[in-house]
Write an enzyme that holds these catalytic residues in place. Structure first.
Site, mmCIF file in Angstrom:
data_model
loop_
_atom_site.group_PDB
_atom_site.id
_atom_site.type_symbol
_atom_site.label_atom_id
_atom_site.label_comp_id
_atom_site.label_asym_id
_atom_site.label_seq_id
_atom_site.Cartn_x
_atom_site.Cartn_y
_atom_site.Cartn_z
ATOM 1 N N CYS A 1 3.670 -9.536 -3.533
ATOM 2 C CA CYS A 1 3.181 -8.163 -3.382
ATOM 3 C C CYS A 1 4.183 -7.294 -2.637
ATOM 4 C CB CYS A 1 1.842 -8.177 -2.648
ATOM 5 S SG CYS A 1 1.170 -6.523 -2.366
ATOM 6 N N CYS B 1 -5.623 -10.301 0.602
ATOM 7 C CA CYS B 1 -6.499 -9.123 0.500
ATOM 8 C C CYS B 1 -7.485 -9.217 -0.653
ATOM 9 C CB CYS B 1 -5.670 -7.843 0.396
ATOM 10 S SG CYS B 1 -4.743 -7.664 -1.143
#
Length: 367
Positions: A106, A204
């Site tokens: 990410c 997340c």
């Protein structure tokens, strides 16, 4: 226009990125704040509320800090890019019997590229984040990541994938500070509640930390496809049945639901045969590994056999090794055995505090 230049600051709403934005603002940079929405937590089917970078309250906290200090703030929706790339890779890696590190992917492939693209659109020379690491330009002209002063918070390990064009425009102000100093800065800036804000270390898009449940919800019929495979020992003897190879990781000891009369550890995962090999703790020992998908940082090429401290996981202290660049891969030969080399995880090579480069572990072996 500020003499210091214009900087786009990634603001999650947490203490670190907020202090970075305020610090640079007070230093005279022309600051633009941006908060990236990466994931709709409702999609993951978890039981808890949104956390970390996906929290609406965090968006509001970031915007409020910008408004109070008089600099603009935007929200950037990158859910589609994030889902297509990071989440799909996460699922595919587990289905391939590997253990992925989605935060590295990410950071390096989604967030930084999205930041740089928006920085160009807004006329920003620099991008800045709240990561604990340092960047400098080496004598050879290359930009180098090095460890933060606060080694307990150091995040250089997760930044190994940043390429030179990104590093050349990145500012990491927190690398020279300890976390306690950042908390005091938040109080000094008038945000005592921010200084007390808890930090999330979960993935997340798996906020309840149940990656197995996430995989089951994400892949239709996964349990039926993989349930009932065999636990085997290193000689191939069947020890019992397992719940499916994607639900295990190298080095795992707890949650195996099998009684062998002694501690057992996952030492190998075979997605083709749907087998999970169990062994003693000593079976996790390896002294060599192959690392692929390299990104070289401090040097574009290294001297064969260069000594480096190699980390094989985020909280790993690192182990002395010799590294050999062989085509697209790095062969790492450790001075002493290391435990739990897991294909899919990141390996990062250090020279002192400097990151030489990093990559994805392909395999480990005893030679």
């Amino acid at each position: 226009m500020s003499k210091k230049g214009k900087v786009l600051v990634a603001m999650s709403g947490g203490i670190d990125s907020t202090v970075v934005a305020l610090m640079l603002h007070h230093e005279g940079y022309d600051v633009v704040g941006i908060t990236m929405k990466t994931w709709d937590y409702a999609q993951s089917g978890g039981s808890k509320k949104e956390t970390g970078c996906c929290n609406v309250d965090s968006f509001n906290d970031a915007r409020m800090a910008a408004v109070q200090h008089g600099f603009p703030h935007f929200i950037l929706d990158i859910r589609e890019e994030f889902g297509d790339f990071v989440v799909n890779d996460f699922v595919e890696e587990y289905l391939a019997g590997r253990t992925p590190n989605p935060c590295v992917l990410c950071n390096t492939h989604i967030k930084w590229r999205a930041l740089l693209k928006r920085a160009d659109a807004l006329g920003c020379e620099f991008i800045a984040t709240g990561h604990y690491a340092k960047i400098r330009q080496h004598d050879n002209g290359r930009y180098v990541i090095s460890k933060a002063v606060d080694h307990t918070k150091d995040q250089s390990y997760v930044l190994w994938g940043l390429q030179q064009d990104l590093l050349s425009r990145t500012i990491l102000p927190l690398g020279g500070y300890h976390k306690t100093e950042i908390r005091q800065m938040a109080i000094d800036y008038g945000y005592p509640e921010l200084a007390k804000k808890s930090e999330s270390y979960e993935i997340c898009f798996v906020p309840d930390n149940d990656y197995r449940g996430f995989l089951k919800r994400r892949v239709d019929g996964l349990e039926d496809k993989v349930n009932g495979g065999n636990f085997i020992d290193k000689d191939g003897k069947i020890l019992g049945k397992h719940k499916g190879y994607p639900f295990y990781t190298i080095g795992q000891r707890k949650g195996l639901d099998i009684a062998l009369g002694k501690p057992a550890f996952v030492t190998k995962i075979d997605p083709v045969d749907n087998t999970v090999t169990l062994g003693d703790e000593t079976d996790l020992d390896k002294n060599e590994m192959i690392v692929g998908k390299l990104n070289m940082i401090k040097y574009d090429m290294i001297t064969p056999g260069m000594e480096a401290t190699t980390k094989i996981r985020y909280k790993d202290g690192g182990a002395l090794s010799n590294i050999y660049q062989e085509g697209p891969n790095m062969r790492v030969s450790f001075y002493h055995n290391v435990k739990g080399i897991a294909p899919g995880q990141s390996a990062v090579f250090y020279e002192g505090d400097d990151v030489i480069g990093g990559g994805i572990i392909q395999s480990g072996a005893i030679l």
